[in-house]
Enzyme design. Sequence first.
Site, PDB file in Angstrom:
ATOM      1  N   SER A  55     -27.326  -9.681  27.234  1.00  0.00           N
ATOM      2  CA  SER A  55     -28.749  -9.683  26.898  1.00  0.00           C
ATOM      3  C   SER A  55     -29.579  -8.848  27.855  1.00  0.00           C
ATOM      4  O   SER A  55     -30.742  -8.553  27.571  1.00  0.00           O
ATOM      5  CB  SER A  55     -29.286 -11.119  26.873  1.00  0.00           C
ATOM      6  OG  SER A  55     -28.759 -11.849  25.789  1.00  0.00           O
ATOM      7  N   GLY A 234     -28.904 -11.894  22.423  1.00  0.00           N
ATOM      8  CA  GLY A 234     -28.708 -10.455  22.489  1.00  0.00           C
ATOM      9  C   GLY A 234     -29.910  -9.772  23.113  1.00  0.00           C
ATOM     10  O   GLY A 234     -30.952 -10.399  23.346  1.00  0.00           O
ATOM     11  N   GLY A 236     -33.032  -6.811  23.803  1.00  0.00           N
ATOM     12  CA  GLY A 236     -34.016  -5.974  23.143  1.00  0.00           C
ATOM     13  C   GLY A 236     -34.922  -6.673  22.148  1.00  0.00           C
ATOM     14  O   GLY A 236     -35.010  -7.900  22.076  1.00  0.00           O
ATOM     15  N   CYS A 261     -31.560 -17.903  21.256  1.00  0.00           N
ATOM     16  CA  CYS A 261     -32.252 -16.764  21.877  1.00  0.00           C
ATOM     17  C   CYS A 261     -32.606 -15.702  20.833  1.00  0.00           C
ATOM     18  O   CYS A 261     -33.467 -15.941  19.996  1.00  0.00           O
ATOM     19  CB  CYS A 261     -31.405 -16.194  23.020  1.00  0.00           C
ATOM     20  SG  CYS A 261     -32.354 -15.176  24.178  1.00  0.00           S
ATOM     21  N   LEU A 262     -31.963 -14.534  20.827  1.00  0.00           N
ATOM     22  CA  LEU A 262     -32.234 -13.551  19.784  1.00  0.00           C
ATOM     23  C   LEU A 262     -31.954 -14.169  18.413  1.00  0.00           C
ATOM     24  O   LEU A 262     -32.642 -13.868  17.437  1.00  0.00           O
ATOM     25  CB  LEU A 262     -31.377 -12.298  19.976  1.00  0.00           C
ATOM     26  CG  LEU A 262     -31.584 -11.187  18.954  1.00  0.00           C
ATOM     27  CD1 LEU A 262     -32.925 -10.509  19.148  1.00  0.00           C
ATOM     28  CD2 LEU A 262     -30.461 -10.167  19.002  1.00  0.00           C
ATOM     29  N   GLN A 265     -34.960 -15.793  17.296  1.00  0.00           N
ATOM     30  CA  GLN A 265     -35.982 -14.822  16.906  1.00  0.00           C
ATOM     31  C   GLN A 265     -35.720 -14.265  15.510  1.00  0.00           C
ATOM     32  O   GLN A 265     -36.643 -14.141  14.695  1.00  0.00           O
ATOM     33  CB  GLN A 265     -36.038 -13.696  17.934  1.00  0.00           C
ATOM     34  CG  GLN A 265     -36.474 -14.163  19.321  1.00  0.00           C
ATOM     35  CD  GLN A 265     -36.088 -13.189  20.412  1.00  0.00           C
ATOM     36  OE1 GLN A 265     -35.849 -12.003  20.165  1.00  0.00           O
ATOM     37  NE2 GLN A 265     -36.016 -13.676  21.651  1.00  0.00           N
ATOM     38  N   ASN A 303     -33.308 -16.476  29.125  1.00  0.00           N
ATOM     39  CA  ASN A 303     -33.254 -15.030  29.344  1.00  0.00           C
ATOM     40  C   ASN A 303     -33.761 -14.319  28.095  1.00  0.00           C
ATOM     41  O   ASN A 303     -32.991 -13.977  27.205  1.00  0.00           O
ATOM     42  CB  ASN A 303     -31.824 -14.578  29.668  1.00  0.00           C
ATOM     43  CG  ASN A 303     -31.743 -13.077  29.863  1.00  0.00           C
ATOM     44  OD1 ASN A 303     -32.738 -12.421  30.125  1.00  0.00           O
ATOM     45  ND2 ASN A 303     -30.550 -12.521  29.727  1.00  0.00           N
ATOM     46  N   TYR A 306     -38.868 -11.797  24.375  1.00  0.00           N
ATOM     47  CA  TYR A 306     -39.537 -11.965  23.099  1.00  0.00           C
ATOM     48  C   TYR A 306     -39.413 -13.416  22.662  1.00  0.00           C
ATOM     49  O   TYR A 306     -38.472 -14.116  23.045  1.00  0.00           O
ATOM     50  CB  TYR A 306     -38.908 -11.064  22.031  1.00  0.00           C
ATOM     51  CG  TYR A 306     -39.085  -9.592  22.285  1.00  0.00           C
ATOM     52  CD1 TYR A 306     -40.101  -8.869  21.675  1.00  0.00           C
ATOM     53  CD2 TYR A 306     -38.222  -8.913  23.153  1.00  0.00           C
ATOM     54  CE1 TYR A 306     -40.255  -7.517  21.918  1.00  0.00           C
ATOM     55  CE2 TYR A 306     -38.373  -7.558  23.398  1.00  0.00           C
ATOM     56  CZ  TYR A 306     -39.394  -6.861  22.779  1.00  0.00           C
ATOM     57  OH  TYR A 306     -39.558  -5.528  23.022  1.00  0.00           O
ATOM     58  N   HIS A 379     -31.033 -21.092  26.470  1.00  0.00           N
ATOM     59  CA  HIS A 379     -29.571 -21.013  26.450  1.00  0.00           C
ATOM     60  C   HIS A 379     -28.949 -22.370  26.752  1.00  0.00           C
ATOM     61  O   HIS A 379     -28.737 -22.725  27.912  1.00  0.00           O
ATOM     62  CB  HIS A 379     -29.088 -19.983  27.480  1.00  0.00           C
ATOM     63  CG  HIS A 379     -29.215 -18.577  27.009  1.00  0.00           C
ATOM     64  ND1 HIS A 379     -28.176 -17.892  26.409  1.00  0.00           N
ATOM     65  CD2 HIS A 379     -30.267 -17.727  27.024  1.00  0.00           C
ATOM     66  CE1 HIS A 379     -28.583 -16.680  26.082  1.00  0.00           C
ATOM     67  NE2 HIS A 379     -29.844 -16.549  26.438  1.00  0.00           N
ATOM     68  N   GLU A 381     -25.955 -23.245  26.520  1.00  0.00           N
ATOM     69  CA  GLU A 381     -24.638 -23.141  27.154  1.00  0.00           C
ATOM     70  C   GLU A 381     -24.754 -22.929  28.663  1.00  0.00           C
ATOM     71  O   GLU A 381     -23.763 -23.019  29.385  1.00  0.00           O
ATOM     72  CB  GLU A 381     -23.832 -21.999  26.524  1.00  0.00           C
ATOM     73  CG  GLU A 381     -24.065 -20.631  27.108  1.00  0.00           C
ATOM     74  CD  GLU A 381     -25.433 -20.044  26.805  1.00  0.00           C
ATOM     75  OE1 GLU A 381     -25.831 -19.084  27.475  1.00  0.00           O
ATOM     76  OE2 GLU A 381     -26.110 -20.542  25.876  1.00  0.00           O
TER      77      GLU A 381
END
Length: 417
Positions: A55, A234, A236, A261-262, A265, A303, A306, A379, A381
């Site tokens: 990430s 991931g 960006g 996370c991503l 999103q 982490n 966005y 996260h 994990e």
Amino acid sequence: MNLLVDGGRHPEALLALEDGSYFFGRSAGAEGETFGEVVFNTSMVGYQEIVSDPSYAGQLVTLTYPQVGNYGINEVDMQSRELALAGLIVHDMCYQPSNWQSVKSLPDFLAERGIVAIEDVDTRALTLRIREGGAMKAAISTTDLDPASLVARVQASAAIADHNYVADVSCKEPCVIPAKGECRHKVVAYDCGEKAGIAKRLAAVGCEVTVVPWDTPAEKALALDPDGVFFSNGPGDPETVPPVVEAVRACLGKLPVFGICLGNQVISLAAGGQVEKLPYGHHGGNEPVMNLLTGKVEITAQNHNYGPVFPTFGPLVPELSDGVTEHPSDLRFWSSRHVAPVVMSERYGRIRLTHVNLNDGTPEGIQFLDLPAFSMQYHPEAKPGPNDSTYAFAAFARLMDGVEDYLAIDVREGRRF
């Protein structure tokens, strides 16, 4: 042999930011130069997991803890085979680690992998600058030591949102990770930069995980006849991966879906919500998050730069939101009431806010009430970080089992996975 000690190679290095500020230091990894977005991580330990987290692709990571590298690099904590971060910034690098698991020093590891790093930087001053100015473009160089020149080149460089880093870090071919013990469920995991710790957590709750590339068409994933689909973390801007959003839409309502996370999103975008870039993001292992379903506070690993904007999912359903009719400006309004509000989405019906960040009031988790799906922005994990939130993987297994209150798990459950 420790190259950076025995070889005596500590050339001068320069860190330059797009706001015109710069910091001189010494090289603590590969020589050369690198450009990216500078962020800071507040974890006190876990630098190996941080530098190997996909990430961080395209980012220069500042570690706020002053001494880094004192327990070296081991063979078990890698979160990916390759390093994706653009560079590393520390105050004091350790060249002679002491730990029974250590196989080499962090600076040698970075040099071997071609990662440019800088030490002797006032990371406190740098962190304050990022907090005030936000995450910004930056560069580390051992070849261009002219501040005016490097600043100008940084300002002319591409923004992180201009590139699809997910395509860089995703696997190229599918692979299967067996369940630990009895196989209870088969899961397809979209690899958008998935950390190794996530697959291990899924395996620990009895999932056989087929990891597929980020741009795998949904019909191919569904043809594997999984019991559930997972969308990973991931790097960006999530707007750069529309194929993943389309895959989410194709899966929602057909079978259980979980995202981190991503993954959170892209699930939010698929549901019609908006995603914003946070001023400087959340990076570290000490972010307090309230589970609105249980009222318990989890200390979480995070982490991301966005995150979703909860009011954009739809209007509140007052009878399911403590009678409230208008979205509050700060989501900590809900944590103070211990209420998990529900909105009405045009596409997927009722969506509940399940988790709120207690530092800044940003949304950290959602749950679809009219179809089997949920996601978290942080996260669970860890790797590195506290294990308060590992129950999320048991929750996904419970969802695939058809348990109605699958997500209402006490934070003390699941820590032993």
